[in-house]
Each structure stands twice: as structure tokens, then as C-alpha cells.
Design an enzyme around this catalytic site. Structure first.
Site, short mmCIF file in Angstrom:
data_model
loop_
_atom_site.label_atom_id
_atom_site.label_comp_id
_atom_site.label_asym_id
_atom_site.label_seq_id
_atom_site.Cartn_x
_atom_site.Cartn_y
_atom_site.Cartn_z
N ARG A 1 0.86 -1.19 0.00
CA ARG A 1 0.00 0.00 0.00
C ARG A 1 0.89 1.23 0.00
O ARG A 1 1.99 1.22 0.57
CB ARG A 1 -0.86 0.06 1.27
CG ARG A 1 -2.12 -0.75 1.22
CD ARG A 1 -3.14 -0.16 0.24
NE ARG A 1 -4.37 -0.94 0.20
CZ ARG A 1 -4.58 -1.97 -0.63
NH1 ARG A 1 -3.65 -2.35 -1.49
NH2 ARG A 1 -5.73 -2.61 -0.62
N GLU B 1 -2.05 8.10 -4.01
CA GLU B 1 -2.39 7.69 -5.37
C GLU B 1 -3.86 8.05 -5.68
O GLU B 1 -4.67 8.06 -4.77
CB GLU B 1 -2.12 6.19 -5.57
CG GLU B 1 -2.98 5.28 -4.76
CD GLU B 1 -2.53 3.81 -4.85
OE1 GLU B 1 -1.33 3.52 -4.65
OE2 GLU B 1 -3.40 2.97 -5.11
N HIS C 1 -0.99 0.56 -9.57
CA HIS C 1 -1.73 -0.32 -8.65
C HIS C 1 -2.43 -1.45 -9.43
O HIS C 1 -3.66 -1.58 -9.40
CB HIS C 1 -2.76 0.50 -7.84
CG HIS C 1 -3.17 -0.16 -6.56
ND1 HIS C 1 -3.44 0.50 -5.41
CD2 HIS C 1 -3.36 -1.48 -6.27
CE1 HIS C 1 -3.80 -0.34 -4.46
NE2 HIS C 1 -3.74 -1.57 -4.96
C1 8YV Z 1 -7.19 -4.10 -5.72
C2 8YV Z 1 -5.44 -4.53 -3.95
O1 8YV Z 1 -7.27 -4.24 -7.08
O2 8YV Z 1 -6.64 -6.43 -3.26
C3 8YV Z 1 -6.01 -5.44 -2.92
O3 8YV Z 1 -5.81 -5.17 -1.72
O4 8YV Z 1 -4.64 -3.72 -3.66
C4 8YV Z 1 -5.86 -4.70 -5.36
O5 8YV Z 1 -5.88 -6.06 -5.65
C5 8YV Z 1 -7.38 -2.65 -5.41
O6 8YV Z 1 -7.29 -2.42 -4.05
C6 8YV Z 1 -8.74 -2.17 -5.91
O7 8YV Z 1 -9.79 -2.68 -5.10
#
Ligand code: 8YV
Length: 328
Positions: free
Chosen positions: A240, A269, A287
Site C-alpha cells: 500500500r 495515489e 496499482h
Molecule cells: C485491488 C489490492 O485491485 O486487493 C487489494 O488489496 O490492492 C488490489 O488487488 C485494489 O485495491 C482495488 O480494489
């Protein structure tokens, strides 16, 4: 009997929308309009379920505006967009999408590690810019990945997937740091050795971050940690934004105090700090670590399963606060 109403906050696969329409009255945002907090609250108001992504914040203001909400199904495994305590207090079930994205995301961790260590995107930009006029022995010479020491911070499912790839595929020595040590059988399976964070930073040739975001993990990597890393090291963040201090990282990269970085996530972001954008020794992606077509479909279907299981059958599936709500 009237059917429960749900809202889908972002565009998702049409076949998953159709699946949900066979159970619920559905409002969708298939145009993928970016909704502000108040717009999201207006959109979800009067609905029993909300399918959302990591971009939507589920906070006290939204919960207060949507008293009929019973479940928010995140299409993500990470859930730092959820105020879990507030959701539990409002008796809203929170669900996420574990397991289905583990291997795809671990693959991408390696893609970023390889791209940054072997200078793949940097050299491609050079070639596309027409700058390749002759070969030279040191052209884009980078760092080796095979046989090196891989340090993983955050040894959940995705961290373990990265460890297996490193040990089995690339002959790496794998060290890890985590809130708690894995049990010995799992450590042996991942061929990974537990070390302190400081030892990991000082000894790893490459460091991959897969730790969930929380106040406690904010700036897990800042100036002090970067100063411990080897000047030949590569840092990868697929966790993150906020786990890394982006300004401190840009400075370390600019001064070549570490060799390179691969980043899929950023502080603030979709804005990316201009200091990072200005550097050539960092690979930047928007991302997308879980973004393979089959995995994104599996994530959408699991979020849909969560809504159907809970609102139609009264059973929590991959829930985060079922126990706190007395449902498990
Ligand atoms: C998501 C992610 O695509 O699953 C997660 O925690 O970071 C990604 O796989 C993103 O968060 C959008 O929901």
C-alpha cells in the site's frame, strides 16, 4: 417478496453485474464515474449491500448516511479503506477477497523486482527514444536476482507466494520479517528464515514489501531504513502507499543509496510524487498487481458471492468482522 437492493460503486465485469441482478435490485456505476464521499453515500442510501473497491472509503459519515446498509463487499484483499470499528458499531458486515489474488499478486512482485533489478523499463524507454545507436559492455548492467538474498516484509499469503518463487524458481536465500513468526512447517515450506527488520534490511540484496497498511505500518520504510539497505539493493512495494515514505525513497534513489525500486502503490495515489516521476531507476505501475483478467474476474465473483451468501442466505463468507458481530 421484495428483493434486497444493492449498489455497485465502480464498473465491474458485466457478467458479474448480471449475476447480481438475478438476486438483487441493482444500481450500478458502469460508467465508472469517480464518486465523492457524499455522492457515494447518496448512491448507497437505502441499499442493503454495497460492492466497492479499495478506492471507496467506508467511514462513519457514509455509515450514518446509509442506515439500511448491512454489508460492504470490498473487491480487494486489503481493507484499509474500511473503518472496521465503525462498521462493526453500525452492524455492517465487512468482507474482502482473500486467496483468489495471491499467486497473481506474487507474480507481479517478481515482475517489478526483475524489471527494476534488470532495468527493463529504463532500457526500453532508451530504445524507444531512438538512443540505441551501438552496444556497449556496461549498457544497462543491473543487479542479479537469481542466487541473491530476498528479504520479505509481511509474510501473509502473498509474502509466502513470493518466498516460494524466490527459493524454488530463482535459488534465492529467503529471509522475512513479520508481526509474528510463521509456524516451522510453513517456514520450511517457504524455505524462509525469520530475522529482525534491521537484519533483513542490512542483509537482503532485495526487499519486497507485502505488509497490510495500518497506523502501525505507516512509513515502515523511511530514511533510517533506507540508510540500512545495501547500495546495490532493489526495493519493491506491492502493499500500500504509505508503507514507504515516498519522498525519502526518491532521495535515496536519486543519491544512488539504493540501486532501484519497483512501486505499484503510492502515497496519495493516483497522484505520484514528482520526485519519483523524475527518476529513471524506479519502475512505476498504477496499482495493478492483481490485474490479470482471470484474477480480476475471480475477485469480482468473490465480492458478489459475499453479497449473495449474506443477503440471500444469511451466511458470512470471507468476512472481516463476523465474529465481532456475533455471526461466526
Ligand atoms: C485491488 C489490492 O485491485 O486487493 C487489494 O488489496 O490492492 C488490489 O488487488 C485494489 O485495491 C482495488 O480494489
Amino acid at each position: 417478496m421484495s428483493r434486497p437492493a444493492i449498489a455497485i460503486a465502480r464498473a465491474i465485469f458485466p457478467q458479474v453485474v448480471e449475476r447480481l441482478q438475478s438476486h438483487f435490485d441493482v444500481v450500478t456505476n458502469q460508467q465508472d464515474t469517480l464518486l465523492s464521499g457524499p455522492e457515494l453515500a447518496a448512491f448507497a442510501r437505502g441499499k442493503a449491500g454495497l460492492l466497492c473497491t479499495g478506492s471507496e472509503r467506508i467511514d462513519p459519515a457514509l455509515l450514518a448516511a446509509c442506515p439500511d446498509l448491512k454489508i460492504c463487499a470490498n473487491m480487494a484483499v486489503g481493507y484499509n479503506n474500511f473503518d472496521l470499528d465503525a462498521m462493526t458499531a453500525a452492524r455492517v458486515l465487512a468482507t474482502n477477497t482473500p486467496d483468489v489474488l495471491t499467486e497473481t499478486t506474487a507474480d507481479f512482485g517478481f515482475a517489478l523486482l526483475m524489471a527494476a533489478a534488470r532495468r527493463v523499463t529504463e532500457s526500453e524507454h532508451f530504445l524507444r527514444a531512438g538512443q540505441w545507436t551501438r552496444w556497449s559492455y556496461d549498457m544497462f548492467a543491473g543487479q542479479d536476482v537469481h542466487g541473491s538474498t530476498l528479504g520479505i516484509i509481511g509474510m501473509g499469503r502473498i509474502g509466502q507466494g513470493i518466498a516460494r518463487r524466490g527459493a524454488l524458481g530463482f535459488g534465492m536465500r529467503v529471509i522475512y520479517h513479520n508481526r509474528s513468526r510463521l509456524d516451522p512447517a510453513l517456514e520450511a515450506d517457504c524455505q524462509a528464515q525469520y530475522v529482525s527488520k534491521e537484519e533483513l534490511l542490512r542483509t537482503a540484496d532485495h526487499v519486497v514489501l507485502v505488509v497490510p497498511y495500518s497506523a502501525a505500518s505507516h512509513h515502515t520504510i523511511g530514511a533510517a531504513e533506507l540508510a540500512m539497505m545495501k547500495p546495490t539493493a532493489v526495493l519493491v512495494n506491492i502493499a500500500r502507499g504509505g508503507i514507504v515514505d515516498d519522498v525519502a525513497l526518491a532521495q535515496a534513489l536519486r543519491e544512488r543509496r539504493i540501486a532501484a525500486a519497483g512501486l505499484d502503490v503510492f502515497e496519495g495515489e493516483p497522484q505520484v510524487h514528482p520526485d519519483l516521476l523524475a527518476l529513471s531507476n524506479v519502475v512505476l505501475t498504477p496499482h495493478i498487481a492483481s490485474a490479470s483478467v482471470p484474477t480480476r474476474l475471480a475477485m469480482a465473483n468473490l465480492a458478489a458471492d459475499n453479497l449473495i451468501d449474506f443477503l440471500v442466505h444469511g451466511r458470512p463468507r470471507t468476512a472481516l468482522n463476523a465474529q465481532a458481530l456475533g455471526l461466526a
